[in-house]
Write a protein that holds these residues in place. Sequence first.
Motif, PDB file in Angstrom:
ATOM      1  N   TYR A  77       0.794  -1.338   0.023  1.00 30.94           N
ATOM      2  CA  TYR A  77       0.220  -0.112   0.048  1.00 30.94           C
ATOM      3  C   TYR A  77       0.947   1.241   0.091  1.00 30.94           C
ATOM      4  CZ  TYR A  77      -3.518  -3.518   1.429  1.00 30.94           C
ATOM      5  OH  TYR A  77      -4.433  -4.465   1.506  1.00 30.94           O
ATOM      6  N   TYR A 109       0.635   5.712  -0.489  1.00 34.79           N
ATOM      7  CA  TYR A 109      -0.387   6.963  -0.336  1.00 34.79           C
ATOM      8  C   TYR A 109       0.351   8.302  -0.603  1.00 34.79           C
ATOM      9  CZ  TYR A 109      -2.434   3.477   2.495  1.00 34.79           C
ATOM     10  OH  TYR A 109      -2.825   2.075   3.210  1.00 34.79           O
ATOM     11  N   TYR A 159      -0.104  12.312   0.289  1.00 32.78           N
ATOM     12  CA  TYR A 159      -1.037  13.445   0.936  1.00 32.78           C
ATOM     13  C   TYR A 159      -0.607  14.770   0.735  1.00 32.78           C
ATOM     14  CZ  TYR A 159      -2.026   9.551   4.389  1.00 32.78           C
ATOM     15  OH  TYR A 159      -2.607   8.203   4.644  1.00 32.78           O
ATOM     16  N   LEU A 214      -3.213  16.512   7.284  1.00 41.07           N
ATOM     17  CA  LEU A 214      -3.017  15.730   6.229  1.00 41.07           C
ATOM     18  C   LEU A 214      -4.362  15.303   5.642  1.00 41.07           C
ATOM     19  CD1 LEU A 214      -0.554  13.054   7.792  1.00 41.07           C
ATOM     20  CD2 LEU A 214       0.087  14.866   6.133  1.00 41.07           C
ATOM     21  N   LEU A 260      -5.719  13.174   2.155  1.00 38.61           N
ATOM     22  CA  LEU A 260      -5.281  12.063   1.172  1.00 38.61           C
ATOM     23  C   LEU A 260      -5.690  12.367  -0.373  1.00 38.61           C
ATOM     24  CD1 LEU A 260      -4.073   9.039   0.821  1.00 38.61           C
ATOM     25  CD2 LEU A 260      -6.463   8.297   1.120  1.00 38.61           C
ATOM     26  N   TYR A 290      -4.356   7.042  -3.503  1.00 36.07           N
ATOM     27  CA  TYR A 290      -3.476   5.878  -2.756  1.00 36.07           C
ATOM     28  C   TYR A 290      -3.707   4.601  -3.820  1.00 36.07           C
ATOM     29  CZ  TYR A 290      -8.292   3.927  -1.458  1.00 36.07           C
ATOM     30  OH  TYR A 290      -9.570   3.413  -1.426  1.00 36.07           O
ATOM     31  N   LYS A 315      -8.984   7.131  -5.683  1.00 28.58           N
ATOM     32  CA  LYS A 315      -9.041   8.690  -5.443  1.00 28.58           C
ATOM     33  C   LYS A 315      -9.046   8.811  -3.913  1.00 28.58           C
ATOM     34  CE  LYS A 315     -11.044  10.196  -9.629  1.00 28.58           C
ATOM     35  NZ  LYS A 315     -12.151  10.982 -10.300  1.00 28.58           N
ATOM     36  N   PHE A 343       3.561  14.690   1.055  1.00 29.33           N
ATOM     37  CA  PHE A 343       4.060  13.538   1.722  1.00 29.33           C
ATOM     38  C   PHE A 343       3.547  12.143   0.959  1.00 29.33           C
ATOM     39  CE2 PHE A 343       6.247  15.178   5.272  1.00 29.33           C
ATOM     40  CZ  PHE A 343       5.658  16.387   5.686  1.00 29.33           C
ATOM     41  N   SER A 373       2.671   1.206   3.522  1.00 34.41           N
ATOM     42  CA  SER A 373       2.111   0.476   4.564  1.00 34.41           C
ATOM     43  C   SER A 373       2.218  -1.072   4.028  1.00 34.41           C
ATOM     44  CB  SER A 373       0.749   0.781   4.966  1.00 34.41           C
ATOM     45  OG  SER A 373       0.244  -0.069   5.894  1.00 34.41           O
ATOM     46  N   ASP A 388       0.038  -3.449   5.680  1.00 40.93           N
ATOM     47  CA  ASP A 388      -1.173  -3.717   5.854  1.00 40.93           C
ATOM     48  C   ASP A 388      -2.238  -2.489   6.883  1.00 40.93           C
ATOM     49  OD1 ASP A 388      -2.826  -6.837   7.644  1.00 40.93           O
ATOM     50  OD2 ASP A 388      -3.767  -4.871   6.748  1.00 40.93           O
ATOM     51  N   PRO A 389      -2.942  -1.938   6.097  1.00 39.16           N
ATOM     52  CA  PRO A 389      -3.512  -0.861   6.841  1.00 39.16           C
ATOM     53  C   PRO A 389      -4.435  -1.004   7.719  1.00 39.16           C
ATOM     54  CG  PRO A 389      -4.277  -1.050   4.472  1.00 39.16           C
ATOM     55  CD  PRO A 389      -3.046  -2.102   4.685  1.00 39.16           C
ATOM     56  N   GLN A 441       1.800   3.323   8.950  1.00 36.51           N
ATOM     57  CA  GLN A 441       2.365   4.036   7.972  1.00 36.51           C
ATOM     58  C   GLN A 441       3.834   4.505   8.095  1.00 36.51           C
ATOM     59  OE1 GLN A 441      -0.736   6.776   6.851  1.00 36.51           O
ATOM     60  NE2 GLN A 441      -0.854   6.006   4.785  1.00 36.51           N
ATOM     61  N   PHE A 446       6.418   7.160   6.497  1.00 37.84           N
ATOM     62  CA  PHE A 446       6.494   8.403   5.726  1.00 37.84           C
ATOM     63  C   PHE A 446       7.834   8.893   5.162  1.00 37.84           C
ATOM     64  CE2 PHE A 446       1.967  10.297   6.319  1.00 37.84           C
ATOM     65  CZ  PHE A 446       1.531   9.501   7.262  1.00 37.84           C
ATOM     66  N   TYR A 499       1.159   9.626  15.867  1.00 34.76           N
ATOM     67  CA  TYR A 499       2.587   9.946  15.004  1.00 34.76           C
ATOM     68  C   TYR A 499       2.886  11.182  15.697  1.00 34.76           C
ATOM     69  CZ  TYR A 499       1.297   6.469  11.569  1.00 34.76           C
ATOM     70  OH  TYR A 499       0.922   5.442  10.888  1.00 34.76           O
ATOM     71  N   LEU A 503       6.257  12.339   9.067  1.00 34.90           N
ATOM     72  CA  LEU A 503       5.597  11.967  10.357  1.00 34.90           C
ATOM     73  C   LEU A 503       6.311  10.625  10.678  1.00 34.90           C
ATOM     74  CD1 LEU A 503       3.156  13.672   9.252  1.00 34.90           C
ATOM     75  CD2 LEU A 503       1.590  12.147  10.240  1.00 34.90           C
ATOM     76  N   ALA A 538      -6.573   3.086  11.653  1.00 32.14           N
ATOM     77  CA  ALA A 538      -6.500   2.438  10.293  1.00 32.14           C
ATOM     78  C   ALA A 538      -7.875   2.003   9.887  1.00 32.14           C
ATOM     79  CB  ALA A 538      -5.514   1.264  10.609  1.00 32.14           C
ATOM     80  N   GLY A 539      -8.088   2.100   8.546  1.00 32.99           N
ATOM     81  CA  GLY A 539      -9.194   1.788   7.862  1.00 32.99           C
ATOM     82  C   GLY A 539      -9.127   0.468   7.086  1.00 32.99           C
ATOM     83  N   THR A 540     -10.049   0.176   6.176  1.00 34.88           N
ATOM     84  CA  THR A 540      -9.833  -0.882   5.416  1.00 34.88           C
ATOM     85  C   THR A 540      -8.637  -0.923   4.596  1.00 34.88           C
ATOM     86  OG1 THR A 540     -12.317  -1.172   5.625  1.00 34.88           O
ATOM     87  CG2 THR A 540     -11.045  -2.432   3.786  1.00 34.88           C
ATOM     88  N   TYR A 573      -6.059   5.534   6.130  1.00 33.65           N
ATOM     89  CA  TYR A 573      -5.829   5.884   7.436  1.00 33.65           C
ATOM     90  C   TYR A 573      -6.730   6.942   7.597  1.00 33.65           C
ATOM     91  CZ  TYR A 573      -2.022   2.294   7.564  1.00 33.65           C
ATOM     92  OH  TYR A 573      -1.205   1.264   7.519  1.00 33.65           O
TER      93      TYR A 573
END
Lengths: 113, 110
Positions: free
Chosen positions: A31, A33, A35, A43, A45, A48, A57, A90, A94, A96-97, A102, A104, B36, B44, B93-95, B98
């Motif tokens: 994963y 991302y 930001y 932050l 998003l 991702y 999106k 940024f 990750s 596994d979210p 994460q 950075f 963080y 972060l 943490a979401g699916t 974040y």
Amino acid sequence: NAGVTQTPKFRVLKTGQSMTLLCAQDMNHEYMYWYRQDPGMGLRLIHYSVGEGTTAKGEVPDGYNVSRLKKQNFLLGLESAAPSQTSVYFCASSRDPSNQPQHFGDGTRLSIL
Amino acid sequence: GDSVTQMEGPVTLSEEAFLTINCTYTATGYPSLFWYVQYPGEGLQLLLKATKADDKGSNKGFEATYRKETTSFHLEKGSVQVSDSAVYFCALAGTYKYIFGTGTRLKVLA
């Protein structure tokens, strides 16, 4: 022990110019991302990716495009830069979210004149 | 949808004072929670995490306990130092992604 590397670190563009921000990670994370961070806004998003070849999106995707052709790289493009895109960008990755944090990068400071 | 609410900053403390930064969340189920820290000019860094209810995360003298009853994950430190001056973010943490709070700036005075 690089982790997440962002290039460039600083850039100044003129309105209407295009550019690509590069993010590279060496942790074999699925994963990734992008930001943006603006004063007082926390932050937000942009886009991702949940794996090589995928993109999705985020909260503020307009004006940006992304690509994930290789697992380790996640590119953020600005096709026609606008002053509203002046920000600190940024990248993060990750494993596994659902339960992992994460990691950075140090950020890219972008100014659009 | 999922959300994280942090106390507004800035928080200004004297060195050796006790620190609490409040964080509450709204989520389906019991997501993993994180704090963080962001130092000036840097990205972060993970400070601590908790993956299930009643877990306590700790690192560098900072602690936070996952409280499902109050849906909270407050950050605490018994004695802050000038070097703790930074912005602190609470996140869940979401699916696939974040959810971050807006950040709380901490300034510690010598």
